[in-house]
Enzyme design. Sequence first.
Site, PDB file in Angstrom:
ATOM      1  CG  HIS A 135      57.642  46.431  -7.835  1.00  0.00           C
ATOM      2  ND1 HIS A 135      58.334  47.358  -7.283  1.00  0.00           N
ATOM      3  CD2 HIS A 135      56.716  46.928  -7.287  1.00  0.00           C
ATOM      4  CE1 HIS A 135      58.557  48.492  -6.840  1.00  0.00           C
ATOM      5  NE2 HIS A 135      57.014  48.497  -6.761  1.00  0.00           N
ATOM      6  CE  LYS A 168      57.344  49.921  -2.361  1.00  0.00           C
ATOM      7  NZ  LYS A 168      57.141  51.592  -3.471  1.00  0.00           N
TER       8      LYS A 168
HETATM    9  O1  DQA Z   1      55.576  50.338  -5.901  1.00  0.00           O
HETATM   10  C1  DQA Z   1      54.437  50.943  -5.258  1.00  0.00           C
HETATM   11  C2  DQA Z   1      53.434  49.993  -4.929  1.00  0.00           C
HETATM   12  C3  DQA Z   1      52.589  50.152  -6.100  1.00  0.00           C
HETATM   13  O2  DQA Z   1      53.280  49.013  -6.930  1.00  0.00           O
HETATM   14  C4  DQA Z   1      50.922  49.699  -5.820  1.00  0.00           C
HETATM   15  O3  DQA Z   1      51.196  48.545  -5.969  1.00  0.00           O
HETATM   16  O4  DQA Z   1      50.424  50.640  -5.016  1.00  0.00           O
HETATM   17  C5  DQA Z   1      52.545  51.632  -6.316  1.00  0.00           C
HETATM   18  C6  DQA Z   1      53.757  52.656  -6.150  1.00  0.00           C
HETATM   19  O5  DQA Z   1      53.581  53.921  -7.241  1.00  0.00           O
HETATM   20  C7  DQA Z   1      54.571  52.271  -6.028  1.00  0.00           C
HETATM   21  O6  DQA Z   1      55.989  53.170  -5.795  1.00  0.00           O
END
Ligand code: DQA
Length: 234
Positions: free
Chosen positions: A123, A149
Amino acid sequence: MDLSFDSFVLAAATADLSDAADPRVGEHADAVEFRMDLADSDPESALGAYDGDVPLVATNRASWEGGDCDDDDEDRLATLERAAERDAVAAVDIELDSLLTPRGATAADRVREAGASVVASFHDFEGTPAASELRETLHEAATVGDVGKVAVTATDDHDALRLLEATNAATTWGDTVATMAMGEAGRHTRAVAPVYGSKIGYAPVRPAEATAPGQYDLETLSRLVGDLERNPDT
Ligand SMILES: O=C1C[C@@](O)(C(=O)O)C[C@@H](O)[C@@H]1O
């Protein structure tokens, strides 16, 4: 329970597993992401009591990656390993930075031995990396995880387009990835990235309970992704 990431998976993101019984989940979602770090009650008890038929993705987001779990990695990863032992847990989300450590690699092995898939997640809550860094991070995540991801924060169209290009490049390369750009400038990527190969989308059952900036609610994301889906026969 099994969950294939060969095609797009719409995950209803929630901190309350009782949401899995919401009719909108059965109608629109392929899985429920259980945000264990955001749960009000003991998340492991909630997993033990879960008797739904919607497969779960267990996430225990570290505070150093934007979540609410302050446990050290040993305890946090052990919680995820135990979650993987639950039949309903089809996938476990582990941060890429953890997976690059020996303890994280062990956790991934144990999750897979329990029959669950590993979603390797990265992230960026401040911005969107350069194209080369996006491609490198996606490939690295897709290498150590069954799905790589990357969730970034778009501040303008250039950020959103870079994310979509990296998604297309990763998919063309043969990596299984999930991508999204958080924030208002990036929210359309949640519906468009699947067109370029993103395999997981996240949406709250209740609009007011988003787990990230810019999420559409479950019904809306389901409709948008469905409307944009290309006919494989054309
Ligand atoms: O990592 C992700 C993606 C996310 O951050 C999103 O941007 O939708 C939402 C989170 O719950 C998930 O674990």
